[in-house]
Motif scaffolding. Structure first.
Motif, PDB file in Angstrom:
ATOM      1  N   GLY A  20     -45.353  18.367 -61.580  1.00 48.74           N
ATOM      2  CA  GLY A  20     -44.502  19.304 -60.663  1.00 48.74           C
ATOM      3  C   GLY A  20     -43.316  19.829 -61.904  1.00 48.74           C
ATOM      4  N   ARG A 190     -33.634  21.075 -52.439  1.00 52.54           N
ATOM      5  CA  ARG A 190     -35.217  21.395 -52.853  1.00 52.54           C
ATOM      6  C   ARG A 190     -35.246  22.883 -53.354  1.00 52.54           C
ATOM      7  NH1 ARG A 190     -39.354  22.454 -53.833  1.00 52.54           N
ATOM      8  NH2 ARG A 190     -41.266  22.326 -52.485  1.00 52.54           N
ATOM      9  N   PHE A 195     -34.186  22.255 -59.340  1.00 50.06           N
ATOM     10  CA  PHE A 195     -34.535  21.166 -58.690  1.00 50.06           C
ATOM     11  C   PHE A 195     -35.305  20.068 -59.356  1.00 50.06           C
ATOM     12  CE2 PHE A 195     -36.188  18.174 -55.862  1.00 50.06           C
ATOM     13  CZ  PHE A 195     -35.106  17.676 -55.137  1.00 50.06           C
ATOM     14  N   PHE A 196     -36.465  20.562 -59.934  1.00 46.72           N
ATOM     15  CA  PHE A 196     -37.210  19.558 -60.933  1.00 46.72           C
ATOM     16  C   PHE A 196     -36.335  18.828 -61.753  1.00 46.72           C
ATOM     17  CE2 PHE A 196     -38.941  18.789 -64.913  1.00 46.72           C
ATOM     18  CZ  PHE A 196     -39.902  17.534 -64.609  1.00 46.72           C
ATOM     19  N   SER A 199     -34.353  16.097 -59.955  1.00 49.65           N
ATOM     20  CA  SER A 199     -34.840  15.013 -59.513  1.00 49.65           C
ATOM     21  C   SER A 199     -35.163  14.252 -60.732  1.00 49.65           C
ATOM     22  CB  SER A 199     -35.926  15.210 -58.650  1.00 49.65           C
ATOM     23  OG  SER A 199     -36.905  16.145 -59.237  1.00 49.65           O
ATOM     24  N   TYR A 200     -35.739  14.837 -61.739  1.00 55.04           N
ATOM     25  CA  TYR A 200     -36.355  14.013 -62.933  1.00 55.04           C
ATOM     26  C   TYR A 200     -35.313  13.372 -63.725  1.00 55.04           C
ATOM     27  CZ  TYR A 200     -39.326  12.991 -67.027  1.00 55.04           C
ATOM     28  OH  TYR A 200     -40.028  12.267 -67.967  1.00 55.04           O
ATOM     29  N   ALA A 202     -32.310  12.244 -62.260  1.00 52.74           N
ATOM     30  CA  ALA A 202     -32.139  11.078 -61.584  1.00 52.74           C
ATOM     31  C   ALA A 202     -33.084   9.940 -61.981  1.00 52.74           C
ATOM     32  CB  ALA A 202     -31.939  11.640 -60.158  1.00 52.74           C
ATOM     33  N   GLU A 203     -34.147  10.305 -61.733  1.00 50.18           N
ATOM     34  CA  GLU A 203     -35.117   9.388 -61.725  1.00 50.18           C
ATOM     35  C   GLU A 203     -35.088   8.450 -63.207  1.00 50.18           C
ATOM     36  OE1 GLU A 203     -39.116  10.560 -62.171  1.00 50.18           O
ATOM     37  OE2 GLU A 203     -40.219   8.564 -61.952  1.00 50.18           O
ATOM     38  N   ARG A 204     -34.874   9.341 -64.173  1.00 57.21           N
ATOM     39  CA  ARG A 204     -35.051   8.617 -65.738  1.00 57.21           C
ATOM     40  C   ARG A 204     -33.801   8.151 -66.066  1.00 57.21           C
ATOM     41  NH1 ARG A 204     -40.076   8.351 -67.994  1.00 57.21           N
ATOM     42  NH2 ARG A 204     -41.222   9.005 -66.069  1.00 57.21           N
ATOM     43  N   SER A 207     -29.865   7.039 -61.681  1.00 57.22           N
ATOM     44  CA  SER A 207     -28.872   7.665 -60.974  1.00 57.22           C
ATOM     45  C   SER A 207     -29.545   7.829 -59.481  1.00 57.22           C
ATOM     46  CB  SER A 207     -28.335   8.889 -61.379  1.00 57.22           C
ATOM     47  OG  SER A 207     -27.895   8.692 -62.674  1.00 57.22           O
ATOM     48  N   VAL A 208     -28.940   7.841 -58.547  1.00 57.41           N
ATOM     49  CA  VAL A 208     -29.303   8.168 -57.093  1.00 57.41           C
ATOM     50  C   VAL A 208     -29.154   9.741 -56.971  1.00 57.41           C
ATOM     51  CG1 VAL A 208     -29.012   7.923 -54.650  1.00 57.41           C
ATOM     52  CG2 VAL A 208     -28.511   5.803 -56.116  1.00 57.41           C
ATOM     53  N   LEU A 209     -30.394  10.503 -56.581  1.00 53.61           N
ATOM     54  CA  LEU A 209     -30.348  11.970 -56.322  1.00 53.61           C
ATOM     55  C   LEU A 209     -29.813  11.937 -54.845  1.00 53.61           C
ATOM     56  CD1 LEU A 209     -31.273  14.608 -57.236  1.00 53.61           C
ATOM     57  CD2 LEU A 209     -33.421  13.957 -56.030  1.00 53.61           C
ATOM     58  N   CYS A 210     -28.957  12.730 -54.768  1.00 53.94           N
ATOM     59  CA  CYS A 210     -28.158  12.785 -53.372  1.00 53.94           C
ATOM     60  C   CYS A 210     -27.938  14.270 -53.075  1.00 53.94           C
ATOM     61  CB  CYS A 210     -27.045  12.024 -53.372  1.00 53.94           C
ATOM     62  SG  CYS A 210     -25.365  12.516 -54.255  1.00 53.94           S
ATOM     63  N   MET A 211     -28.058  14.352 -51.758  1.00 55.16           N
ATOM     64  CA  MET A 211     -27.633  15.614 -51.419  1.00 55.16           C
ATOM     65  C   MET A 211     -26.072  15.690 -50.854  1.00 55.16           C
ATOM     66  SD  MET A 211     -30.606  17.311 -51.194  1.00 55.16           S
ATOM     67  CE  MET A 211     -32.225  16.659 -51.645  1.00 55.16           C
TER      68      MET A 211
ATOM     69  N   ARG B   8     -32.105  10.122 -46.948  1.00 57.59           N
ATOM     70  CA  ARG B   8     -32.999   9.685 -47.681  1.00 57.59           C
ATOM     71  C   ARG B   8     -34.105   8.756 -46.927  1.00 57.59           C
ATOM     72  NH1 ARG B   8     -33.183   7.776 -53.783  1.00 57.59           N
ATOM     73  NH2 ARG B   8     -32.145   9.704 -53.909  1.00 57.59           N
ATOM     74  N   TYR B  85     -45.373  16.620 -49.058  1.00 60.20           N
ATOM     75  CA  TYR B  85     -45.042  16.897 -50.476  1.00 60.20           C
ATOM     76  C   TYR B  85     -43.202  17.352 -50.618  1.00 60.20           C
ATOM     77  CZ  TYR B  85     -44.250  18.655 -55.225  1.00 60.20           C
ATOM     78  OH  TYR B  85     -43.865  19.117 -56.576  1.00 60.20           O
ATOM     79  N   ARG B  92     -37.839  11.790 -55.371  1.00 55.04           N
ATOM     80  CA  ARG B  92     -38.632  11.469 -56.736  1.00 55.04           C
ATOM     81  C   ARG B  92     -38.025  10.364 -57.278  1.00 55.04           C
ATOM     82  NH1 ARG B  92     -41.347  14.568 -60.759  1.00 55.04           N
ATOM     83  NH2 ARG B  92     -41.121  16.429 -59.841  1.00 55.04           N
ATOM     84  N   ASP B  93     -36.808  10.338 -57.487  1.00 54.28           N
ATOM     85  CA  ASP B  93     -36.305   9.206 -57.849  1.00 54.28           C
ATOM     86  C   ASP B  93     -36.358   7.700 -57.479  1.00 54.28           C
ATOM     87  OD1 ASP B  93     -34.509  10.255 -56.115  1.00 54.28           O
ATOM     88  OD2 ASP B  93     -32.922   8.906 -56.747  1.00 54.28           O
ATOM     89  N   GLN B 104     -49.105  16.116 -55.293  1.00 49.50           N
ATOM     90  CA  GLN B 104     -49.096  17.638 -55.917  1.00 49.50           C
ATOM     91  C   GLN B 104     -50.528  17.566 -56.256  1.00 49.50           C
ATOM     92  OE1 GLN B 104     -46.500  19.738 -57.654  1.00 49.50           O
ATOM     93  NE2 GLN B 104     -48.491  21.018 -57.257  1.00 49.50           N
TER      94      GLN B 104
END
Lengths: 438, 225
Positions: A20, A190, A195-196, A199-200, A202-204, A207-211, B8, B85, B92-93, B104
């Motif tokens: 994605g 989103r 946005f990619f 999120s990426y 945060a993942e790596r 951290s926490v992805l938050c709104m 979440r 999706y 994703r995190d 996807q």
């Protein structure tokens, strides 16, 4: 040596689609997501050249951080007449609400994206400083992961600095400025163009992805609301929301994507916001002209990196020059970004040149003009052929305990043979950037 | 315990529900499709009634096409997969890029199947990706509570569809037991009255069907909003 990579162009792009790797774009008020086209031929930067860039970029970002701290406190640089006050207070990026706020550890620009090009004379030129929420590091990160799988030999035979440490650099930067608590990446949601990346990263970075609605400011602290009712204190917010929408109580009251009260917590020194609100005053295209002056003023050093030759319509002498040479200059509207508001005089008709000259006369503060830097082309793969295309480099500089340049960067290229505009929003693609380790 | 906000938790729950909705409706679609070949050309009407979606389809061919691939039909498999999706991309995190990638892939494959000469063959791959999605979630979603919320959504949706589609009681009993098991491991607020009612109804064994409406209502109102 790069044949393996070229052969795998399609597979690599397929893998990028699988994960994605996209960016969003609004057309006619509708959100569309597009794949970010990847070209497998990397930009290669020899070690010595990177060492030079490293020194120059660290110097530049250090000076810019001094400038930001100064502007929202003593304003010595204005008082000493180095930068005209008009360039500060008429800048859209200057936020009076940030006056007097001392960010944690006195760092304002934690993540800086500096756009450079390499001229055909071999010199590197800085085109732009992006100190608000520069995007793009995630793309070469994930591309590197995939290209190493697709063409391991290319990496075994070359000595390429691993760029996948960016997430750790980001985490360390957040930890350094954190006031204690969890770290979050705050996204508007989103349907944001990047946005990619939110999120990426945060993942790596863990951290926490938050709104925005996940956060609440209470009793002078910022909290993340857990679903069962508990609250966790937040120590560092890597926000990917523009200043004006960040806090409806301080900035635009109509913002629905902000966190009410976050600025009050920040002003009290109880949360770190990366990058600091108000940074836009330093990445204004007009202020760009003064960055070499800042380096001399704050650091007492000669600038290592060059600016592209720039003229400020604000100064009468420069304005006269711009009006006389409009057809050969590139004119930039300082209030625009993302490749918009950039006009090449050579592409304009006589009428259009006349209209532009009139606009420059009417609103001189709004425009800068630059000599067109004839920058090097990089090969890209198109069908079976290799063709040259204009490409820039966005280098990422992270300021925490020390100021460090990420040994990689986002190389963006124009897919149009006649264009200098490389922005993804205007159809550009990207390449990995290899920094050789020896 | 993980770091999970209301928003979440909602996304975790709904990614479970939508992914399961795609899975079970696709599997069931194949059964109905088989009937529609030469037994009952209008079997899709029964399908629509059972899963409580409006019968907006002109005929068998229209149903085959639109129910699977029509993005503008909010009840289509395609729309449900897009919603899965959309819920996944914002967490994703939590669920990892690896897990999200299977949704996807499923979406890309569904889109490609729409243009295929034998779309139903290609749909098997979509089902395979959903299996892979759950396998990957088990391995890659580190936070146990997050995983259990996803599974709560999954089993609630499965139960709902099984009840509507009249699946055998032994399967319903099994899925209910899985649901209750996951429920005990999360802190989602639920209505104990609904839980007691479902316990009572399923204790009736195969005669539960006499109270199908009550069971569906209890499921619908199970979690407190």
């Amino acid at each position: 040596m790069l044949l393996d990579l070229v052969d795998h162009k399609e597979s690599i792009n397929r893998l990028l689609a699988r994960y994605g790797v996209k960016f969003g774009i609004y057309k006619n008020h509708e959100f569309h997501e597009q794949l970010f086209p990847f070209d497998p031929i990397p930009r290669v930067i020899p070690r010595r050249e990177f060492d030079y860039l490293d020194r120059g970029l660290s110097q530049r970002v250090t000076a810019l951080n001094c400038f930001l701290e100064d502007i929202y406190s003593d304003k010595k640089i204005v008082k000493d007449g180095v930068i005209p006050a008009d360039f500060i207070y008429s800048s859209k990026g200057y936020l009076p609400q940030c006056e007097g706020i001392r960010p944690p550890k006195h760092i304002c620009s934690h993540i800086s994206g500096i756009d450079l090009v390499q001229g055909k004379d071999g010199n590197w030129y800085v085109l732009e400083d992006n100190l608000r929420i520069p995007s793009g590091a995630s793309y070469p990160m994930i591309a590197r992961d995939l290209t190493r799988q697709a063409a391991p030999e290319a990496f075994a035979r070359n000595h390429v600095e691993d760029n996948r440490g960016y997430a750790a650099m980001l985490r360390e930067t957040m930890e350094y400025v954190s006031t204690g608590g969890i770290h979050v990446v705050l996204t508007p949601g989103r349907y944001n163009a990047a946005f990619f990346e939110h999120s990426y990263l945060a993942e790596r970075s863990g951290s926490v992805l938050c709104m925005p609605q996940d956060l609440v400011a209470e009793g002078g602290k910022l909290y993340y609301r857990q679903y069962e009712g508990r609250k966790l204190q937040v120590g560092a917010v890597y926000r990917r929301i523009s200043d004006e929408y960040l806090d409806p109580l301080t900035f635009l009251p109509e913002s629905l994507i902000g966190v009410p009260g976050i600025m009050e917590v920040y002003a009290a020194g109880n949360v770190a916001i990366l990058n600091a609100p108000g940074n836009g005053v330093a990445d204004d295209k007009g202020i760009y002209y003064f960055v070499p002056h800042m380096i001399k003023y704050y650091l007492g050093e000669e600038p290592i990196l060059r600016n592209a030759p720039t003229y400020l319509a604000f100064y009468e002498k420069d304005r006269t020059f711009i009006l006389e040479h409009l057809s050969r200059l590139v004119v930039k509207d300082v209030s625009e970004a993302g490749g918009y508001g950039v006009v090449f005089g050579s592409n304009l008709s006589r009428e259009e040149l006349g209209a532009l000259a009139e606009a420059v006369r009417r609103e001189p503060r709004r425009f800068i003009a630059q000599e067109v830097v004839d920058f090097v082309d990089l090969d890209i793969v198109e069908g079976e052929a290799r063709v040259p295309r204009k490409a820039d480099l966005r280098a990422f500089v992270l300021a925490g305990e020390t100021t460090r340049v990420w040994p990689s960067g986002l190389t963006r290229f124009s897919r149009n043979p006649d264009s200098f505009v490389v922005n993804s929003s205007q159809g550009g693609g990207f390449k990995d950037t290899w920094v050789l380790s020896r | 315990m993980g770091i999970i906000s209301v928003e979440r938790a909602d996304h975790l729950f709904w990614i479970g529900r939508y992914t399961e909705r795609v899975f079970t409706t696709l599997v069931t679609f194949f059964d109905f499709y088989d009937q529609m070949i030469d037994v009952d050309l209008e079997a899709y009407k029964d399908f629509c009634e059972k899963v409580a979606i409006p019968d907006i389809y002109r005929d068998r061919e229209d149903f085959n096409r639109r129910y699977l691939f029509d993005r503008t039909d909010p009840n289509s498999v395609c729309s449900n997969l897009e919603r899965a999706y959309d819920n996944g991309i914002v967490i994703r995190d939590e669920i990892s890029s690896y897990t999200l990638a299977y949704l996807q892939l499923a979406l890309d494959h569904l889109e490609a199947a729409a243009g295929s000469a034998a779309p139903h063959y290609d749909l098997q791959q979509v089902i395979d990706y959903i299996h892979a999605f759950w396998g990957c979630a088990d391995d890659r979603v580190d936070d146990e509570e997050a995983r259990n919320i996803m599974k709560c959504g999954k089993y609630l949706e499965r139960l709902d569809l099984y009840l509507r589609l009249g699946y055998p009681f032994r399967l319903i009993e099994k899925e209910y037991s899985k649901f209750v098991n996951r429920l005990g491991r999360v802190r989602l607020p639920y209505d104990p009255v609904c839980k007691a009612k479902l316990d009572e109804i399923f204790a009736m064994g195969p005669w539960w069907t006499e109270r199908r409406g009550e069971a569906l209502s209890a499921l619908w109102n199970f979690f407190l909003r």
